[in-house]
Write an enzyme that holds these catalytic residues in place. Sequence first.
Site, PDB file in Angstrom:
ATOM      1  N   ASN A   1      43.370  35.255  49.234  1.00  0.00           N
ATOM      2  CA  ASN A   1      41.910  35.333  49.127  1.00  0.00           C
ATOM      3  C   ASN A   1      41.463  35.515  47.677  1.00  0.00           C
ATOM      4  O   ASN A   1      40.439  34.969  47.266  1.00  0.00           O
ATOM      5  CB  ASN A   1      41.366  36.449  50.018  1.00  0.00           C
ATOM      6  CG  ASN A   1      41.227  35.978  51.460  1.00  0.00           C
ATOM      7  OD1 ASN A   1      41.448  34.806  51.764  1.00  0.00           O
ATOM      8  ND2 ASN A   1      40.864  36.875  52.359  1.00  0.00           N
TER       9      ASN A   1
ATOM     10  N   CYS B   1      35.035  38.257  54.301  1.00  0.00           N
ATOM     11  CA  CYS B   1      36.383  38.397  53.731  1.00  0.00           C
ATOM     12  C   CYS B   1      36.428  38.387  52.210  1.00  0.00           C
ATOM     13  O   CYS B   1      36.747  39.407  51.604  1.00  0.00           O
ATOM     14  CB  CYS B   1      37.283  37.295  54.271  1.00  0.00           C
ATOM     15  SG  CYS B   1      37.668  37.527  56.014  1.00  0.00           S
TER      16      CYS B   1
ATOM     17  N   ARG C   1      27.264  37.967  57.055  1.00  0.00           N
ATOM     18  CA  ARG C   1      27.776  39.072  56.244  1.00  0.00           C
ATOM     19  C   ARG C   1      27.901  38.624  54.795  1.00  0.00           C
ATOM     20  O   ARG C   1      28.496  37.597  54.503  1.00  0.00           O
ATOM     21  CB  ARG C   1      29.138  39.539  56.778  1.00  0.00           C
ATOM     22  CG  ARG C   1      29.025  40.311  58.081  1.00  0.00           C
ATOM     23  CD  ARG C   1      30.383  40.684  58.613  1.00  0.00           C
ATOM     24  NE  ARG C   1      31.144  39.501  58.974  1.00  0.00           N
ATOM     25  CZ  ARG C   1      32.434  39.521  59.333  1.00  0.00           C
ATOM     26  NH1 ARG C   1      33.092  40.663  59.352  1.00  0.00           N
ATOM     27  NH2 ARG C   1      33.057  38.405  59.660  1.00  0.00           N
TER      28      ARG C   1
HETATM   29  C1  UDX Z   1      38.270  33.041  53.929  1.00  0.00           C
HETATM   30  C2  UDX Z   1      39.652  32.371  53.692  1.00  0.00           C
HETATM   31  O1  UDX Z   1      39.461  30.978  53.429  1.00  0.00           O
HETATM   32  C3  UDX Z   1      40.533  32.570  54.902  1.00  0.00           C
HETATM   33  O2  UDX Z   1      41.824  32.028  54.662  1.00  0.00           O
HETATM   34  C4  UDX Z   1      40.637  34.050  55.178  1.00  0.00           C
HETATM   35  O3  UDX Z   1      41.420  34.275  56.322  1.00  0.00           O
HETATM   36  C5  UDX Z   1      39.260  34.680  55.357  1.00  0.00           C
HETATM   37  O4  UDX Z   1      38.453  34.405  54.231  1.00  0.00           O
HETATM   38  P1  UDX Z   1      36.100  32.374  55.317  1.00  0.00           P
HETATM   39  O5  UDX Z   1      35.524  33.676  54.885  1.00  0.00           O
HETATM   40  O6  UDX Z   1      35.965  31.960  56.734  1.00  0.00           O
HETATM   41  O7  UDX Z   1      37.672  32.350  55.021  1.00  0.00           O
HETATM   42  O8  UDX Z   1      35.419  31.258  54.424  1.00  0.00           O
HETATM   43  P2  UDX Z   1      35.836  30.141  53.369  1.00  0.00           P
HETATM   44  O9  UDX Z   1      35.837  28.816  54.009  1.00  0.00           O
HETATM   45  O10 UDX Z   1      37.039  30.533  52.608  1.00  0.00           O
HETATM   46  O11 UDX Z   1      34.573  30.203  52.417  1.00  0.00           O
HETATM   47  C6  UDX Z   1      34.226  31.413  51.751  1.00  0.00           C
HETATM   48  C7  UDX Z   1      32.979  31.272  50.942  1.00  0.00           C
HETATM   49  O12 UDX Z   1      33.229  30.474  49.800  1.00  0.00           O
HETATM   50  C8  UDX Z   1      31.793  30.618  51.647  1.00  0.00           C
HETATM   51  O13 UDX Z   1      30.622  31.355  51.335  1.00  0.00           O
HETATM   52  C9  UDX Z   1      31.746  29.225  51.070  1.00  0.00           C
HETATM   53  O14 UDX Z   1      30.459  28.695  51.090  1.00  0.00           O
HETATM   54  C10 UDX Z   1      32.219  29.490  49.651  1.00  0.00           C
HETATM   55  N1  UDX Z   1      32.813  28.315  48.997  1.00  0.00           N
HETATM   56  C11 UDX Z   1      33.912  27.715  49.522  1.00  0.00           C
HETATM   57  C12 UDX Z   1      32.255  27.829  47.827  1.00  0.00           C
HETATM   58  O15 UDX Z   1      31.258  28.384  47.315  1.00  0.00           O
HETATM   59  N2  UDX Z   1      32.820  26.758  47.227  1.00  0.00           N
HETATM   60  C13 UDX Z   1      33.924  26.124  47.729  1.00  0.00           C
HETATM   61  O16 UDX Z   1      34.372  25.154  47.121  1.00  0.00           O
HETATM   62  C14 UDX Z   1      34.482  26.625  48.919  1.00  0.00           C
END
Ligand code: UDX
Length: 436
Positions: A210, A262, A332
């Site tokens: 993460n 997360c 969240r």
């Molecule tokens: C994350 C991890 O990816 C996952 O492996 C872990 O188990 C939990 O945390 P998640 O919180 O579901 O998963 O979301 P993720 O798809 O990782 O996106 C996180 C945030 O980053 C989102 O707000 C998304 O909009 C943002 N993001 C993602 C960006 O701003 N740019 C990107 O290129 C990718």
Amino acid sequence: MRLSVIGCGYLGAVHAAAMASIGHDVVGIDVDARKVDSLSRGIAPFFEPGLQDILTAGIESGRLRFSTDMADAEGAKVHFIGVGTPQQKDGYAADLTYVNAAVESLVPFLSRGDIVAGKSTVPVGTAADLAPGIEAKGATLVWNPEFLREGWAVQDTIDPDRLVVGVVPGADGDRAAQVLREVYHPAVAKGTPFLVTDRATAELVKVAANAFLATKISFINAMAEIAEVTGADVTQLADAIGHDARIGRRFLGAGIGFGGGCLPKDIRAFSARAEELGRGESVGFLREVDAINLRRRHRAVELVVEGLGGAVFNKRIAVLGAAFKPHSDDIRDSPALDVAVRLHGLGAQVIVTDPEAVENARRVHPQLTYTADRDEALRGADAVVVVTEWDEYRRQLDPAHAAGLATGRLVVDGRNCLDAEAWRAAGWTYAGMGRP
Ligand code: UDX
């Protein structure tokens, strides 16, 4: 195999239903009677694509049930711990209250030979602290971190990129790893990497993954800040560096940054734990990662203010998106909702819409105006701000149609997800994040 899953939130509810869907006999346990009641009736308590189907199928098959009574965990061979580890109210460290309480209430129902598999994201060293009470019952504690992404949680649980199981090296650890291989039999059979490590490594794998993802996002957002003062285009930059296989294009989406349950709290908990270990400087960069991330929300607000001539007071602003990312109703630490709240704080009349997250958002920020109807949000708007890249806004919103509803012609693309040329061609002033 008989399994119990302690904690039925985003992680546990999906895990329980997914394990039933691959043939196990599962009981999900949670202290929240309303959640257990909803799950028992086969109603998913939150929006997660695919969950409803496997929940219904699991309950109908008789292999999936839910309970508030920890005694129902008795007799399961593997007990998964999937409770939350939120950020502490008065600091950056993880709050382990729920993990400690779950283990404490589970211990009386453990039998010799049982396996307790921690899935929650915890500070490295937690398993070592929890182990004595579990081992006193002749049970084994392993750490089996979860990498699921919200919106893809069902798929990620049944068919993950990799499986990691942290054990105490030795015969008992080998036996536990073998049992976990049997639990995840479909993924193991198709050759999914199955890594057996010690428990500290398994705990660290999750926070390191993460931290890396958060760093990748903040890296590209830092480049967006440089692009903004040089006239460069961060999306072209991301495409160009992303072609390097060592870098890769995924998670180089510049915009208003990361949020959710997360990444933000995990990088903070990691910093706090590293400080406790006397290695704060090793992850000192995570403070910058966090700071860059938070600055981008402010930047989106700035673009709206500048675009409306210096003030948003009394302006009607359509905010498209509330969830922290598409395919989720999770708000969240949502950057999208934060932008809406900040604009409201500046005196704008903010109207927020989202395909799934309106109800959750309303509960937490009742001061904002909401509608589930995208077009109603657009009607009469002085400016449009896209903050969650749902297909409903990215692909399905025709800029000419939006122009027919809105009064103003400013669109701020907080996720760099719109076709800038198409919006300009329809008469809009387009402002992206790190784009000229
Ligand atoms: C994350 C991890 O990816 C996952 O492996 C872990 O188990 C939990 O945390 P998640 O919180 O579901 O998963 O979301 P993720 O798809 O990782 O996106 C996180 C945030 O980053 C989102 O707000 C998304 O909009 C943002 N993001 C993602 C960006 O701003 N740019 C990107 O290129 C990718």
